[in-house]
Design an enzyme around this catalytic site. Structure first.
Site, PDB file in Angstrom:
ATOM      1  N   TYR A  67      46.072  78.652  -7.295  1.00 28.15           N
ATOM      2  CA  TYR A  67      44.731  79.247  -7.148  1.00 28.15           C
ATOM      3  C   TYR A  67      43.756  78.694  -8.205  1.00 28.15           C
ATOM      4  CZ  TYR A  67      41.034  82.628  -6.317  1.00 28.15           C
ATOM      5  OH  TYR A  67      39.833  83.190  -6.018  1.00 28.15           O
ATOM      6  N   PHE A 119      17.944  65.960   6.112  1.00 28.33           N
ATOM      7  CA  PHE A 119      18.861  66.056   7.249  1.00 28.33           C
ATOM      8  C   PHE A 119      18.682  67.447   7.867  1.00 28.33           C
ATOM      9  CE2 PHE A 119      23.037  67.021   9.139  1.00 28.33           C
ATOM     10  CZ  PHE A 119      22.974  66.084  10.145  1.00 28.33           C
ATOM     11  N   ASP A 120      19.108  67.640   9.113  1.00 26.66           N
ATOM     12  CA  ASP A 120      18.765  68.903   9.800  1.00 26.66           C
ATOM     13  C   ASP A 120      19.316  70.160   9.124  1.00 26.66           C
ATOM     14  OD1 ASP A 120      21.298  68.268  10.684  1.00 26.66           O
ATOM     15  OD2 ASP A 120      20.929  68.643  12.803  1.00 26.66           O
ATOM     16  N   ASP A 210      21.091  63.498  -1.812  1.00 25.16           N
ATOM     17  CA  ASP A 210      21.959  63.972  -0.740  1.00 25.16           C
ATOM     18  C   ASP A 210      22.839  62.759  -0.464  1.00 25.16           C
ATOM     19  OD1 ASP A 210      23.246  64.486   1.606  1.00 25.16           O
ATOM     20  OD2 ASP A 210      21.510  65.357   2.615  1.00 25.16           O
ATOM     21  N   ALA A 212      25.724  61.963   1.027  1.00 21.03           N
ATOM     22  CA  ALA A 212      26.778  61.942   2.056  1.00 21.03           C
ATOM     23  C   ALA A 212      27.294  60.521   2.326  1.00 21.03           C
ATOM     24  CB  ALA A 212      26.250  62.564   3.349  1.00 21.03           C
ATOM     25  N   LYS A 253      32.009  62.390   5.158  1.00 25.06           N
ATOM     26  CA  LYS A 253      31.612  61.023   5.540  1.00 25.06           C
ATOM     27  C   LYS A 253      32.310  60.049   4.582  1.00 25.06           C
ATOM     28  CE  LYS A 253      28.178  63.722   7.201  1.00 25.06           C
ATOM     29  NZ  LYS A 253      28.242  65.174   7.059  1.00 25.06           N
ATOM     30  N   HIS A 445      19.322  71.970  18.903  1.00 27.60           N
ATOM     31  CA  HIS A 445      20.139  71.022  19.660  1.00 27.60           C
ATOM     32  C   HIS A 445      21.616  71.391  19.698  1.00 27.60           C
ATOM     33  CE1 HIS A 445      19.939  69.848  15.525  1.00 27.60           C
ATOM     34  NE2 HIS A 445      21.036  69.147  15.654  1.00 27.60           N
TER      35      HIS A 445
HETATM   36  N1  F0G Z   1      23.362  65.572   4.570  1.00 23.68           N
HETATM   37  C1  F0G Z   1      23.458  64.545   5.425  1.00 23.68           C
HETATM   38  C2  F0G Z   1      22.659  63.298   5.191  1.00 23.68           C
HETATM   39  C3  F0G Z   1      24.291  64.661   6.549  1.00 23.68           C
HETATM   40  O1  F0G Z   1      24.360  63.633   7.409  1.00 23.68           O
HETATM   41  C4  F0G Z   1      25.022  65.854   6.739  1.00 23.68           C
HETATM   42  C5  F0G Z   1      25.876  66.025   7.901  1.00 23.68           C
HETATM   43  C6  F0G Z   1      24.901  66.881   5.793  1.00 23.68           C
HETATM   44  C7  F0G Z   1      24.053  66.703   4.725  1.00 23.68           C
HETATM   45  C8  F0G Z   1      25.652  68.179   5.917  1.00 23.68           C
HETATM   46  O2  F0G Z   1      26.981  67.987   5.600  1.00 23.68           O
HETATM   47  O3  F0G Z   1      28.226  68.519   7.693  1.00 23.68           O
HETATM   48  O4  F0G Z   1      29.382  68.462   5.478  1.00 23.68           O
HETATM   49  O5  F0G Z   1      27.824  70.288   6.020  1.00 23.68           O
HETATM   50  N2  F0G Z   1      25.830  65.261   8.895  1.00 23.68           N
HETATM   51  C9  F0G Z   1      26.682  65.284  10.077  1.00 23.68           C
HETATM   52  C10 F0G Z   1      26.158  64.270  11.055  1.00 23.68           C
HETATM   53  C11 F0G Z   1      26.911  66.634  10.631  1.00 23.68           C
HETATM   54  O6  F0G Z   1      26.628  64.272  12.196  1.00 23.68           O
HETATM   55  O7  F0G Z   1      25.306  63.453  10.703  1.00 23.68           O
HETATM   56  P1  F0G Z   1      28.158  68.858   6.246  1.00 23.68           P
END
Ligand code: F0G
Length: 459
Positions: A67, A119-120, A210, A212, A253, A445
């Site tokens: 833990y 990002f969305d 960000d 990713a 990613k 979406h």
């Molecule tokens: N930032 C970016 C640039 C992303 O592409 C994503 C996720 C996230 C943040 C959020 O991360 O999914 O681990 O919570 N992108 C995926 C996509 C879902 O299909 O582009 P997460």
């Protein structure tokens, strides 16, 4: 060629046209409602869909499920500390958890977050914190056909103006998304990152990455920014993290794992506030919602992802698909990035007006024609729709993203995708438009339901 061979294989579903038509109708013409058993080539996302290496599987076996204070966490922590130099590393289960925690600790309702492009989920989390998410992409990004190598850059002049405006004291945070997923998977140059960091420092606003796709951004910098052509992707990634005050990272990613993320922070006070939220909502600071084996697979994935041989082969596979698509006469966002190609559906389907979602129409055609799952990034994703599901403001471009999972599909899979696109491109006028019949208030979406709609019928 790829610097690996395949040791474990998984069959992919081969479906018939009737089955796909039935599946898509049941799914409300929304790709997110399909079951994986109905999809032949899944290009919905490159997130959490990568193939593990043998070393990652071995690492999972030594995962320590203690833990508090597990050795897995310290291996994860050491790899990320070496990469980022941040004194505070908070593990989280995925990127959006890092967003929620950081924004809850840092943002004040009514304030503003500025980004090259949110990002969305990032945008949704900014808005849920009661703030405005403002995108300031560089002017070159508007020309999706142009060759400009760093269309992921932020507009520095617009950023400076915002930081000097009467509203400047309301800007709580600047986020640089590398690579810019919402903006066509385009990279950000080191020069732009440096200038943004300097501007933010001068105005006392924190700059976070960000991150990713930090390794893929670094690869594109080695290829496109002369000053860095002799640096390794790892050195460039380290330099990028060094410039920022912290980062949010989805490791689904470039962690090449199925789950995981982290929040990296320099400031002690901010880190403490985030730590309290982490403990209350994700888990104790040495696991943050992840299993010990996840932490170990991530540590190994992060070591593998900056290998130049891996990055080069991945970039070349994406470029190969881009070339096939272009030869078939279908335009894509230029120049091609790494994690995805973005088809210009608006141009391929001029008979489908934005109100009938040409990106969505093409995405459905790819599924019906070849069992290929993709995601629309056009007016359904980013346009403004009223309560009846009618489009009020269309997106700037009607795109379809084909995201390439890491180490999963071979060249012949990509050639199949190219062939399906070429077949659709022979008779684009056969592709119908769609209308929304059910639409949730945010992240539309993911949950909307649609139906095919004759393009000649009145709205
Ligand atoms: N930032 C970016 C640039 C992303 O592409 C994503 C996720 C996230 C943040 C959020 O991360 O999914 O681990 O919570 N992108 C995926 C996509 C879902 O299909 O582009 P997460």
């Amino acid at each position: 060629m790829e610097a690996y061979r395949i040791k474990v294989v998984e069959p992919i579903p081969i479906t018939g046209r009737d089955q796909r038509e039935e599946a898509l109708a049941r799914a409300g013409y929304n790709m997110f409602n399909l079951r994986s058993g109905e999809v032949t080539i899944d290009l919905l996302t490159d997130s959490g869909t990568g193939a593990l290496s043998v070393a990652q599987q071995a690492a999972a076996a030594i995962g320590d499920e203690t833990y508090a204070g597990s050795t897995s966490f310290y291996r994860f922590h050491d790899v990320i500390t070496d990469l980022t130099s941040y004194p505070h590393i908070l593990p989280v289960h995925q990127g959006r958890a890092a967003e929620r925690i950081l924004f809850s600790a840092l943002l004040e309702p009514g304030h503003i977050v500025i980004s090259n492009t949110h990002f969305d989920t990032t945008r949704a989390n900014v808005q849920l914190a009661g703030c405005e998410a403002r995108d300031l992409p560089c002017p070159e990004a508007k020309d999706i056909d142009g060759p400009y190598p760093f269309k992921g850059n932020i507009d520095l002049a617009a950023l400076e103006e915002a930081l000097k405006s009467p509203d400047a004291d309301k800007v709580d945070l600047v986020i640089m998304t590398i690579t810019n997923n919402g903006g066509g998977g385009q990279p950000v140059s080191m020069a732009n990152l440096k200038a943004t960091a300097a501007l933010c420092r001068r105005h006392g606003v924190p700059m976070f990455l960000d991150a990713a796709r930090f390794a893929e951004n670094a690869w594109l910098v080695t290829q496109r920014e002369a000053e860095y052509k002799n640096n390794t992707p790892r050195e460039i990634a380290q330099a990028a993290f060094e410039l920022a005050d912290g980062c949010m990272a989805s490791l689904k990613k470039d962690g090449i794992s199925h789950m995981g993320g982290f929040l990296g922070i320099r400031d002690d006070d901010l880190a403490n506030r985030c730590l309290n939220l982490l403990t209350a909502t994700e888990g104790f600071r040495t696991y943050g919602g992840l299993a010990g084996r996840d932490l170990d697979m991530l540590a190994q994935g992060l070591a593998e992802v900056t290998d130049p041989r891996y990055l080069r082969a991945r970039a070349e596979a994406t470029a190969h698909l881009a070339e096939l698509v272009t030869l078939a006469g279908v335009d894509i966002v230029q120049p091609v990035g790494i994690h995805a190609i973005y088809l210009n559906a608006g141009r391929l389907l001029p008979h489908v007006p934005p109100e009938r979602f040409p990106g969505h129409a093409l995405s459905c055609a790819l599924y019906l024609e070849g069992g290929i799952r993709t995601v629309e990034m056009g007016s359904l994703f980013a346009g403004e729709v009223d309560e009846q599901g009618r489009l009020v403001t269309p997106a700037a471009h009607e795109l379809v993203r084909l995201a390439i999972p890491r180490r999963v599909y071979t060249k012949s899979h990509l050639e199949y995708v190219g062939q399906v696109i070429a077949d659709i491109a022979k008779y684009p006028e056969r592709v119908p438009g769609y209308r929304v019949i059910e639409s949730p208030p945010i992240l539309r979406h993911f949950n909307a339901r649609l139906e095919p709609f004759s393009t000649s019928a009145p709205l």
